[in-house]
Design a protein around this motif. Structure first.
Motif, PDB file in Angstrom:
ATOM      1  N   PRO A  14      62.464  46.800  29.731  1.00 54.16           N
ATOM      2  CA  PRO A  14      62.138  45.977  28.566  1.00 54.16           C
ATOM      3  C   PRO A  14      60.694  45.451  28.633  1.00 54.16           C
ATOM      4  N   PRO A  15      60.135  45.077  27.486  1.00 56.20           N
ATOM      5  CA  PRO A  15      58.750  44.581  27.435  1.00 56.20           C
ATOM      6  C   PRO A  15      58.507  43.361  28.318  1.00 56.20           C
ATOM      7  N   GLN A  16      59.503  42.503  28.509  1.00 58.70           N
ATOM      8  CA  GLN A  16      59.322  41.307  29.334  1.00 58.70           C
ATOM      9  C   GLN A  16      59.050  41.680  30.789  1.00 58.70           C
ATOM     10  N   ILE A  17      59.748  42.679  31.298  1.00 61.90           N
ATOM     11  CA  ILE A  17      59.544  43.101  32.688  1.00 61.90           C
ATOM     12  C   ILE A  17      58.191  43.780  32.843  1.00 61.90           C
ATOM     13  N   ILE A  18      57.834  44.643  31.899  1.00 60.69           N
ATOM     14  CA  ILE A  18      56.539  45.328  31.976  1.00 60.69           C
ATOM     15  C   ILE A  18      55.405  44.309  31.925  1.00 60.69           C
ATOM     16  N   GLY A  19      55.491  43.368  31.007  1.00 59.44           N
ATOM     17  CA  GLY A  19      54.460  42.338  30.899  1.00 59.44           C
ATOM     18  C   GLY A  19      54.366  41.476  32.144  1.00 59.44           C
ATOM     19  N   HIS A  20      55.512  41.132  32.712  1.00 60.04           N
ATOM     20  CA  HIS A  20      55.524  40.292  33.918  1.00 60.04           C
ATOM     21  C   HIS A  20      54.915  41.038  35.114  1.00 60.04           C
ATOM     22  N   VAL A  21      55.230  42.312  35.249  1.00 55.30           N
ATOM     23  CA  VAL A  21      54.700  43.100  36.368  1.00 55.30           C
ATOM     24  C   VAL A  21      53.186  43.244  36.245  1.00 55.30           C
ATOM     25  N   VAL A  22      52.695  43.555  35.054  1.00 55.88           N
ATOM     26  CA  VAL A  22      51.250  43.688  34.851  1.00 55.88           C
ATOM     27  C   VAL A  22      50.568  42.351  35.094  1.00 55.88           C
ATOM     28  N   TRP A  23      51.170  41.269  34.619  1.00 56.28           N
ATOM     29  CA  TRP A  23      50.607  39.929  34.818  1.00 56.28           C
ATOM     30  C   TRP A  23      50.542  39.583  36.304  1.00 56.28           C
ATOM     31  N   LEU A  24      51.597  39.853  37.065  1.00 57.66           N
ATOM     32  CA  LEU A  24      51.594  39.581  38.504  1.00 57.66           C
ATOM     33  C   LEU A  24      50.489  40.352  39.212  1.00 57.66           C
ATOM     34  N   VAL A  26      47.674  41.705  37.992  1.00 53.17           N
ATOM     35  CA  VAL A  26      46.308  41.359  37.602  1.00 53.17           C
ATOM     36  C   VAL A  26      45.964  39.922  37.950  1.00 53.17           C
ATOM     37  N   ARG A  27      46.867  39.003  37.717  1.00 56.67           N
ATOM     38  CA  ARG A  27      46.567  37.579  37.851  1.00 56.67           C
ATOM     39  C   ARG A  27      46.426  37.124  39.300  1.00 56.67           C
ATOM     40  N   PHE A  28      47.277  37.607  40.192  1.00 53.08           N
ATOM     41  CA  PHE A  28      47.327  37.083  41.545  1.00 53.08           C
ATOM     42  C   PHE A  28      46.709  37.992  42.602  1.00 53.08           C
ATOM     43  N   ASN A  29      46.019  39.051  42.193  1.00 55.74           N
ATOM     44  CA  ASN A  29      45.316  39.929  43.126  1.00 55.74           C
ATOM     45  C   ASN A  29      46.262  40.454  44.219  1.00 55.74           C
ATOM     46  N   LEU A  30      47.426  40.889  43.795  1.00 58.93           N
ATOM     47  CA  LEU A  30      48.413  41.433  44.717  1.00 58.93           C
ATOM     48  C   LEU A  30      48.284  42.949  44.770  1.00 58.93           C
ATOM     49  N   LEU A  32      49.895  46.813  44.866  1.00 67.50           N
ATOM     50  CA  LEU A  32      51.003  47.425  44.135  1.00 67.50           C
ATOM     51  C   LEU A  32      52.302  47.313  44.918  1.00 67.50           C
ATOM     52  N   ARG A  33      52.209  47.474  46.230  1.00 62.43           N
ATOM     53  CA  ARG A  33      53.400  47.382  47.070  1.00 62.43           C
ATOM     54  C   ARG A  33      53.980  45.967  47.048  1.00 62.43           C
ATOM     55  N   GLU A  34      53.123  44.952  47.071  1.00 64.28           N
ATOM     56  CA  GLU A  34      53.615  43.573  47.035  1.00 64.28           C
ATOM     57  C   GLU A  34      54.328  43.262  45.725  1.00 64.28           C
ATOM     58  N   VAL A  35      53.772  43.727  44.621  1.00 60.54           N
ATOM     59  CA  VAL A  35      54.426  43.504  43.331  1.00 60.54           C
ATOM     60  C   VAL A  35      55.746  44.260  43.281  1.00 60.54           C
ATOM     61  N   GLU A  36      55.744  45.472  43.798  1.00 57.82           N
ATOM     62  CA  GLU A  36      56.972  46.263  43.822  1.00 57.82           C
ATOM     63  C   GLU A  36      58.053  45.578  44.658  1.00 57.82           C
ATOM     64  N   GLU A  37      57.675  45.013  45.810  1.00 55.12           N
ATOM     65  CA  GLU A  37      58.641  44.303  46.653  1.00 55.12           C
ATOM     66  C   GLU A  37      59.136  43.024  45.994  1.00 55.12           C
ATOM     67  N   THR A  48      56.193  52.285  38.795  1.00 53.85           N
ATOM     68  CA  THR A  48      55.169  52.758  37.862  1.00 53.85           C
ATOM     69  C   THR A  48      54.175  51.658  37.506  1.00 53.85           C
ATOM     70  N   ILE A  49      53.909  50.782  38.442  1.00 51.49           N
ATOM     71  CA  ILE A  49      53.060  49.625  38.169  1.00 51.49           C
ATOM     72  C   ILE A  49      51.636  50.049  37.837  1.00 51.49           C
ATOM     73  N   ARG A  50      51.106  50.992  38.566  1.00 59.87           N
ATOM     74  CA  ARG A  50      49.715  51.425  38.334  1.00 59.87           C
ATOM     75  C   ARG A  50      49.564  51.999  36.922  1.00 59.87           C
ATOM     76  N   ARG A  51      50.502  52.829  36.490  1.00 55.71           N
ATOM     77  CA  ARG A  51      50.420  53.409  35.143  1.00 55.71           C
ATOM     78  C   ARG A  51      50.554  52.339  34.069  1.00 55.71           C
ATOM     79  N   TRP A  52      51.451  51.373  34.288  1.00 54.20           N
ATOM     80  CA  TRP A  52      51.592  50.279  33.330  1.00 54.20           C
ATOM     81  C   TRP A  52      50.330  49.449  33.244  1.00 54.20           C
ATOM     82  N   THR A  53      49.699  49.208  34.393  1.00 56.61           N
ATOM     83  CA  THR A  53      48.475  48.410  34.404  1.00 56.61           C
ATOM     84  C   THR A  53      47.366  49.118  33.650  1.00 56.61           C
TER      85      THR A  53
END
Length: 96
Positions: A14-24, A26-30, A32-37, A48-53
């Motif tokens: 859903p759009p909420q999850i995609i937006g939250h992952v991209v926000w995490l 970009v915003r917190f300099n994490l 890809l592995r940290e966001v995935e975990e 697919t965080i890199r492609r979404w970003t």
């Protein structure tokens, strides 16, 4: 004025999850592995965080910048005298 609408069609999450992952990411300099975990700890298996970003990042930034308030006509100026090594320096700061 053209309104930019972000389309999340043909995406599994859903759009909420995609937006939250991209926000995490970009915003917190994490990494890809940290966001995935972090998302895996919440029960969402995302790889697919890199492609979404790359795809949604610029669009989200554009929408957020358009919502940011414009600077006003009145500005306040703060001034402070600071002494460094016996010399006086004026330190000024403009606040909207």
């Amino acid at each position: 004025m053209q309104v930019l609408k972000i389309s999340y069609k043909r995406h599994r999450f859903p759009p909420q999850i995609i937006g939250h992952v991209v926000w995490l990411y970009v915003r917190f300099n994490l990494s890809l592995r940290e966001v995935e975990e972090m998302m895996l700890a919440r029960g969402v298996d995302v790889s697919t965080i890199r492609r979404w970003t790359v795809k949604f990042g610029p669009l989200i930034v554009h929408v957020l910048r358009r919502r940011r308030p414009r600077p006003g006509d009145v500005w306040n100026l703060d001034e402070v005298v600071v002494k460094i090594a016996g010399r006086s320096y004026w330190l000024r700061r403009a606040v909207d």
